[in-house]
Design a protein around this motif. Structure first.
Motif, PDB file in Angstrom:
ATOM      1  N   PRO A   7      10.136  -9.899   5.373  1.00 39.82           N
ATOM      2  CA  PRO A   7       9.806 -10.779   6.499  1.00 39.82           C
ATOM      3  C   PRO A   7       8.309 -10.810   6.778  1.00 39.82           C
ATOM      4  O   PRO A   7       7.593  -9.831   6.521  1.00 39.82           O
ATOM      5  CB  PRO A   7      10.572 -10.160   7.667  1.00 39.82           C
ATOM      6  N   LEU A   8       7.830 -11.941   7.297  1.00 40.52           N
ATOM      7  CA  LEU A   8       6.418 -12.045   7.660  1.00 40.52           C
ATOM      8  C   LEU A   8       6.106 -11.108   8.822  1.00 40.52           C
ATOM      9  O   LEU A   8       5.031 -10.513   8.890  1.00 40.52           O
ATOM     10  CB  LEU A   8       6.097 -13.486   8.057  1.00 40.52           C
ATOM     11  N   ALA A   9       7.031 -11.020   9.778  1.00 47.65           N
ATOM     12  CA  ALA A   9       6.864 -10.132  10.922  1.00 47.65           C
ATOM     13  C   ALA A   9       7.774  -8.925  10.727  1.00 47.65           C
ATOM     14  O   ALA A   9       8.984  -9.033  10.892  1.00 47.65           O
ATOM     15  CB  ALA A   9       7.205 -10.854  12.221  1.00 47.65           C
ATOM     16  N   ASP A  10       7.211  -7.810  10.324  1.00 48.15           N
ATOM     17  CA  ASP A  10       7.995  -6.615  10.052  1.00 48.15           C
ATOM     18  C   ASP A  10       7.470  -5.472  10.905  1.00 48.15           C
ATOM     19  O   ASP A  10       6.403  -4.919  10.629  1.00 48.15           O
ATOM     20  CB  ASP A  10       7.910  -6.249   8.572  1.00 48.15           C
ATOM     21  N   PRO A  11       8.195  -5.087  11.959  1.00 49.02           N
ATOM     22  CA  PRO A  11       7.707  -4.037  12.850  1.00 49.02           C
ATOM     23  C   PRO A  11       7.661  -2.667  12.199  1.00 49.02           C
ATOM     24  O   PRO A  11       7.047  -1.742  12.732  1.00 49.02           O
ATOM     25  CB  PRO A  11       8.720  -4.057  14.007  1.00 49.02           C
ATOM     26  N   HIS A  12       8.312  -2.528  11.039  1.00 51.72           N
ATOM     27  CA  HIS A  12       8.300  -1.245  10.352  1.00 51.72           C
ATOM     28  C   HIS A  12       7.029  -1.046   9.540  1.00 51.72           C
ATOM     29  O   HIS A  12       6.788   0.035   9.014  1.00 51.72           O
ATOM     30  CB  HIS A  12       9.523  -1.132   9.433  1.00 51.72           C
ATOM     31  N   ILE A  13       6.217  -2.090   9.437  1.00 54.93           N
ATOM     32  CA  ILE A  13       4.961  -2.015   8.695  1.00 54.93           C
ATOM     33  C   ILE A  13       3.807  -2.243   9.655  1.00 54.93           C
ATOM     34  O   ILE A  13       3.749  -3.267  10.340  1.00 54.93           O
ATOM     35  CB  ILE A  13       4.899  -3.084   7.577  1.00 54.93           C
ATOM     36  N   ALA A  14       2.891  -1.279   9.728  1.00 58.43           N
ATOM     37  CA  ALA A  14       1.669  -1.474  10.515  1.00 58.43           C
ATOM     38  C   ALA A  14       0.610  -2.002   9.551  1.00 58.43           C
ATOM     39  O   ALA A  14      -0.011  -1.255   8.810  1.00 58.43           O
ATOM     40  CB  ALA A  14       1.209  -0.167  11.146  1.00 58.43           C
ATOM     41  N   PHE A  15       0.454  -3.317   9.504  1.00 55.94           N
ATOM     42  CA  PHE A  15      -0.429  -3.918   8.503  1.00 55.94           C
ATOM     43  C   PHE A  15      -1.876  -3.532   8.741  1.00 55.94           C
ATOM     44  O   PHE A  15      -2.420  -3.710   9.826  1.00 55.94           O
ATOM     45  CB  PHE A  15      -0.297  -5.448   8.520  1.00 55.94           C
ATOM     46  N   ASP A  16      -2.509  -2.964   7.712  1.00 55.35           N
ATOM     47  CA  ASP A  16      -3.925  -2.637   7.743  1.00 55.35           C
ATOM     48  C   ASP A  16      -4.313  -1.892   9.031  1.00 55.35           C
ATOM     49  O   ASP A  16      -5.155  -2.353   9.808  1.00 55.35           O
ATOM     50  CB  ASP A  16      -4.761  -3.919   7.615  1.00 55.35           C
ATOM     51  N   PRO A  17      -3.694  -0.736   9.294  1.00 59.86           N
ATOM     52  CA  PRO A  17      -4.003  -0.027  10.535  1.00 59.86           C
ATOM     53  C   PRO A  17      -5.448   0.433  10.580  1.00 59.86           C
ATOM     54  O   PRO A  17      -6.034   0.778   9.555  1.00 59.86           O
ATOM     55  CB  PRO A  17      -3.038   1.169  10.497  1.00 59.86           C
ATOM     56  N   ALA A  18      -6.032   0.432  11.755  1.00 58.81           N
ATOM     57  CA  ALA A  18      -7.418   0.867  11.924  1.00 58.81           C
ATOM     58  C   ALA A  18      -7.475   1.925  13.020  1.00 58.81           C
ATOM     59  O   ALA A  18      -6.816   1.803  14.043  1.00 58.81           O
ATOM     60  CB  ALA A  18      -8.311  -0.320  12.296  1.00 58.81           C
ATOM     61  N   GLU A  19      -8.242   2.942  12.794  1.00 60.28           N
ATOM     62  CA  GLU A  19      -8.428   3.965  13.811  1.00 60.28           C
ATOM     63  C   GLU A  19      -9.487   3.507  14.803  1.00 60.28           C
ATOM     64  O   GLU A  19     -10.411   2.767  14.465  1.00 60.28           O
ATOM     65  CB  GLU A  19      -8.850   5.280  13.155  1.00 60.28           C
ATOM     66  N   GLY A  20      -9.369   3.954  16.026  1.00 62.91           N
ATOM     67  CA  GLY A  20     -10.381   3.635  17.021  1.00 62.91           C
ATOM     68  C   GLY A  20     -10.273   2.215  17.529  1.00 62.91           C
ATOM     69  O   GLY A  20      -9.231   1.580  17.486  1.00 62.91           O
ATOM     70  N   ARG A  21     -11.393   1.696  18.001  1.00 67.66           N
ATOM     71  CA  ARG A  21     -11.405   0.386  18.652  1.00 67.66           C
ATOM     72  C   ARG A  21     -11.246  -0.734  17.625  1.00 67.66           C
ATOM     73  O   ARG A  21     -11.870  -0.707  16.558  1.00 67.66           O
ATOM     74  CB  ARG A  21     -12.720   0.233  19.421  1.00 67.66           C
ATOM     75  N   ARG A  22     -10.449  -1.731  17.974  1.00 68.44           N
ATOM     76  CA  ARG A  22     -10.213  -2.855  17.077  1.00 68.44           C
ATOM     77  C   ARG A  22     -11.097  -4.033  17.446  1.00 68.44           C
ATOM     78  O   ARG A  22     -11.175  -4.420  18.613  1.00 68.44           O
ATOM     79  CB  ARG A  22      -8.741  -3.284  17.137  1.00 68.44           C
ATOM     80  N   ASP A  23     -11.707  -4.634  16.445  1.00 72.70           N
ATOM     81  CA  ASP A  23     -12.471  -5.859  16.636  1.00 72.70           C
ATOM     82  C   ASP A  23     -11.520  -7.047  16.580  1.00 72.70           C
ATOM     83  O   ASP A  23     -10.714  -7.175  15.643  1.00 72.70           O
ATOM     84  CB  ASP A  23     -13.539  -5.999  15.552  1.00 72.70           C
ATOM     85  N   VAL A  24     -11.628  -7.927  17.585  1.00 74.83           N
ATOM     86  CA  VAL A  24     -10.681  -9.027  17.743  1.00 74.83           C
ATOM     87  C   VAL A  24     -11.424 -10.345  17.877  1.00 74.83           C
ATOM     88  O   VAL A  24     -12.419 -10.441  18.600  1.00 74.83           O
ATOM     89  CB  VAL A  24      -9.793  -8.811  18.991  1.00 74.83           C
TER      90      VAL A  24
END
Length: 417
Positions: A7-24
């Motif tokens: 699935p495109l939206a899969d809650p079991h996968i944290a796509f490209d996780p980043a530590e600390g503050r996220r740039d948005v």
């Protein structure tokens, strides 16, 4: 289900996780989703940083104020004629001597920002013009917090071809609810998705009783504060039809296993029924900051993102079947979703034109779906199929808008005759 695509939206996968503050990057920053996202970011500066903002260009004073408070590297407006006013507003907000952010302008400005360096792109643009930024964000490898359902509806095969599993985090309240409920099991455990609908301002009315409703009536949504197009779509339940198509694409669940139920209180945002007979419902008071926080922060939760229930207070939660005769939009959406190709783009584009005509007083309320149904019927087949291209989508949209406009004009002339 085990052999079906991821699935495109899969809650079991944290796509490209980043530590600390996220740039948005926030696209559509002066709209309803954008302003609430900015409120969330300002309350959580240790978690998020805004690197770029985009807006249509009609509210440059608000955009300049947002820029002053967030200090992004770039701001963008779709309307090039808004640049002088934006630059003046930015100078007034920033003060003498302070460097202004880079200003981008034009129809491709949001798309350029969507591909810029960041962790997450929040696409809060309204309408199918959000497709190109969606594709750009996915191609650049960004996590996409998707509030612009139209880009998935009209460009489903294009989005699916680019997106990695888990790269899209849905921001619609219904799909954020499904996303969280699905996380409680495996894909093989899911029997059914149940999408809830408030029923809009006209719940309980017959088709005949809807004939004379006005734009003011349609814009008086009982539980949500949204932009005019989305609010009218909620009144016709077109919004719910689009969400059924979106659920099919996001979670790879067949249409026959996606149901719609009317829930006037808008407390339960959607439900997942599992194969063992249990159903998980995601519930919060109506507030979009919760789904936005899921989109920006997943798999982490943002504390106090939105209000919680007071479980010591008595309340009543109701559920009703959908009236398909008064509100045929969901059935038509299932039809075009099953056709695939350019059919959903035709449905969406014709609806946008008809909503504009209704708001301008040129089309009665029931005429919205009557006209959309006629345009979809004339379009016929899927068009584009699995080899769908962006030019295919744009061509189909152009035809649908022109045909809808022609039918509205004809209906207006006949009414006056």
């Amino acid at each position: 289900m085990s052999d079906s695509p991821a699935p495109l939206a899969d809650p079991h996968i944290a796509f490209d996780p980043a530590e600390g503050r996220r740039d948005v990057v926030v696209l559509g920053s002066t709209g309803s989703i954008g302003t609430q996202a900015i409120d969330l970011v300002l309350r959580n500066p240790d978690r998020f940083r805004i690197t770029a903002l985009s807006a249509a260009g009609g509210r440059v004073a608000l955009l300049a104020e947002q820029a002053r408070r967030l200090r992004p590297a770039a701001v963008a407006v779709a309307r090039e004629d808004a640049v002088p006013a934006l630059r003046e507003a930015l100078r007034a907000e920033y003060g003498t001597g302070e460097p202004l952010p880079e200003i981008l302008a034009g129809p491709d400005a949001a798309t350029e920002l969507a591909a810029s360096a960041c962790h997450t792109v929040l696409n809060g643009i309204t309408g199918s013009i959000g497709l190109a930024p969606t594709l750009a964000a996915l191609e650049a490898g960004r996590t996409l917090a998707l509030a612009n359902k139209e880009s998935l509806i009209v460009g489903g095969p294009l989005v699916k071809a680019l997106a990695k599993s888990g790269q899209i985090i849905p921001v619609d309240s219904e799909h954020a609810a499904l996303f969280q409920a699905v996380a409680a099991g495996t894909r093989a455990d899911v029997r059914k998705l149940v999408v809830t609908a408030s029923g809009g301002p006209f719940r309980g009315r017959t088709r005949a009783e809807l004939a004379g409703v006005t734009p003011k009536d349609a814009l008086a949504h009982p539980t949500w504060a949204m932009g005019p197009v989305i609010t009218v779509n909620s009144a016709t339940l077109v919004n719910k039809g689009l969400e059924v198509i979106e659920a099919h694409l996001l979670y790879d669940i067949p249409f026959e296993r996606i149901e719609v139920v009317v829930h006037p209180q808008s407390y339960v945002h959607s439900m997942v029924e599992f194969t063992d007979g249990s159903t998980l419902a995601q519930a919060t008071p109506p507030d979009m900051r919760g789904p936005i926080a899921i989109g920006l922060g997943w798999p982490a939760r943002v504390p106090d993102a939105a209000p919680a229930f007071d479980w010591t207070a008595a309340s009543t939660w109701e559920f009703f079947p959908l009236d398909t005769e008064a509100f045929p939009s969901v059935g038509l959406a299932r039809h075009v979703g099953a056709l695939g190709g350019t059919a959903p783009a035709v449905f969406n584009a014709a609806n946008e034109e008809c909503v504009d005509a209704f708001l301008a007083g040129r089309l009665p309320f029931n005429g919205i779906m009557d006209t959309v149904t006629a345009v979809v019927g004339e379009h016929g087949g899927a068009g584009g199929g699995t080899n769908l291209t962006l030019p295919d989508v744009l061509e189909a949209e152009t035809w649908a808008r022109a045909r809808a406009t022609e039918l509205v004009r004809k209906a207006t002339a006949e009414a006056r005759a």
